[in-house]
Motif scaffolding. Structure first.
Motif, PDB file in Angstrom:
ATOM      1  N   TYR A  62      -3.627  -3.505 -10.783  1.00  0.00           N
ATOM      2  CA  TYR A  62      -2.652  -4.519 -10.380  1.00  0.00           C
ATOM      3  C   TYR A  62      -1.379  -3.884  -9.824  1.00  0.00           C
ATOM      4  O   TYR A  62      -0.337  -4.524  -9.774  1.00  0.00           O
ATOM      5  N   GLY A  63      -1.474  -2.606  -9.381  1.00  0.00           N
ATOM      6  CA  GLY A  63      -0.331  -1.943  -8.787  1.00  0.00           C
ATOM      7  C   GLY A  63       0.092  -2.665  -7.514  1.00  0.00           C
ATOM      8  O   GLY A  63      -0.736  -3.063  -6.708  1.00  0.00           O
ATOM      9  N   GLN A  64       1.381  -2.859  -7.364  1.00  0.00           N
ATOM     10  CA  GLN A  64       1.889  -3.511  -6.155  1.00  0.00           C
ATOM     11  C   GLN A  64       3.300  -3.053  -5.860  1.00  0.00           C
ATOM     12  O   GLN A  64       4.040  -2.676  -6.760  1.00  0.00           O
ATOM     13  N   VAL A  65       3.638  -3.105  -4.586  1.00  0.00           N
ATOM     14  CA  VAL A  65       4.976  -2.750  -4.152  1.00  0.00           C
ATOM     15  C   VAL A  65       5.348  -3.678  -2.992  1.00  0.00           C
ATOM     16  O   VAL A  65       4.505  -4.046  -2.180  1.00  0.00           O
ATOM     17  N   ASP A 106      -4.328  -0.647  -0.402  1.00  0.00           N
ATOM     18  CA  ASP A 106      -4.613   0.755  -0.137  1.00  0.00           C
ATOM     19  C   ASP A 106      -5.990   1.085  -0.737  1.00  0.00           C
ATOM     20  O   ASP A 106      -6.645   0.210  -1.313  1.00  0.00           O
ATOM     21  N   PRO A 107      -6.474   2.315  -0.611  1.00  0.00           N
ATOM     22  CA  PRO A 107      -7.816   2.653  -1.099  1.00  0.00           C
ATOM     23  C   PRO A 107      -8.045   2.425  -2.599  1.00  0.00           C
ATOM     24  O   PRO A 107      -9.183   2.336  -3.042  1.00  0.00           O
ATOM     25  N   ASP A 108      -6.966   2.309  -3.372  1.00  0.00           N
ATOM     26  CA  ASP A 108      -7.105   2.092  -4.813  1.00  0.00           C
ATOM     27  C   ASP A 108      -6.747   0.673  -5.233  1.00  0.00           C
ATOM     28  O   ASP A 108      -6.565   0.389  -6.414  1.00  0.00           O
ATOM     29  N   ASN A 109      -6.647  -0.219  -4.257  1.00  0.00           N
ATOM     30  CA  ASN A 109      -6.326  -1.638  -4.490  1.00  0.00           C
ATOM     31  C   ASN A 109      -4.878  -1.871  -4.903  1.00  0.00           C
ATOM     32  O   ASN A 109      -4.570  -2.898  -5.491  1.00  0.00           O
ATOM     33  N   ASN A 110      -3.989  -0.934  -4.598  1.00  0.00           N
ATOM     34  CA  ASN A 110      -2.567  -1.195  -4.759  1.00  0.00           C
ATOM     35  C   ASN A 110      -2.176  -2.150  -3.638  1.00  0.00           C
ATOM     36  O   ASN A 110      -2.484  -1.911  -2.469  1.00  0.00           O
ATOM     37  N   LEU A 111      -1.527  -3.247  -3.988  1.00  0.00           N
ATOM     38  CA  LEU A 111      -1.128  -4.246  -3.009  1.00  0.00           C
ATOM     39  C   LEU A 111       0.203  -3.858  -2.377  1.00  0.00           C
ATOM     40  O   LEU A 111       1.186  -3.652  -3.072  1.00  0.00           O
ATOM     41  N   LEU A 112       0.207  -3.754  -1.052  1.00  0.00           N
ATOM     42  CA  LEU A 112       1.405  -3.438  -0.291  1.00  0.00           C
ATOM     43  C   LEU A 112       1.806  -4.701   0.461  1.00  0.00           C
ATOM     44  O   LEU A 112       1.078  -5.166   1.334  1.00  0.00           O
ATOM     45  N   THR A 113       2.939  -5.278   0.107  1.00  0.00           N
ATOM     46  CA  THR A 113       3.437  -6.452   0.808  1.00  0.00           C
ATOM     47  C   THR A 113       4.667  -6.042   1.598  1.00  0.00           C
ATOM     48  O   THR A 113       5.587  -5.413   1.065  1.00  0.00           O
TER      49      THR A 113
END
Length: 118
Positions: A62-65, A106-113
């Motif tokens: 659930y990583g996101q930035v 990204d390749p690890d499912n980190n959400l970049l908004t």
């Protein structure tokens, strides 16, 4: 007193993460040394750090930035021109909270908004 914030996100494979951020998004590797299991990237005033997490299950990440920009239209178009994969629910749109945004994983499912105030 606070001057900046630098998110730290999980990654499974440093070379894959590095390649994605440098090639797909145009970031630069700013690690002055090759830190084992750690990656530092920067583009303009946005800096992101990554730590190796071999057991990461991307489906449970659930990583996101949230990255602010001052030219969302040009950034979005550059992503499209680069054939970057935009999140299926994250194409450029105006949100009720007064932001114009788009998103990608990204390749690890980190959400970049990416967002810009309208």
């Amino acid at each position: 007193m606070l001057t900046t914030i630098v998110p730290k996100l999980p990654m499974r494979d440093k070379s894959i993460t590095r390649e994605f951020y440098l090639t797909e998004l145009g970031f630069t590797d700013i690690g002055s040394e090759d830190y084992d299991g750690y990656l530092l990237v920067k583009k303009d005033n946005a800096e992101i750090h990554f730590f190796e997490f071999n057991g990461l299950d991307p489906k449970e990440n659930y990583g996101q930035v949230y990255i602010r920009t001052n030219d969302i239209e040009a950034l979005y178009q550059s992503m499209l021109d680069n054939n970057s994969t935009i999140h299926p629910a994250g194409h450029l749109q105006i949100k009720p909270w007064g932001q114009k945004e788009f998103a990608m994983l990204d390749p690890d499912n980190n959400l970049l908004t990416f967002g810009q105030r309208i």
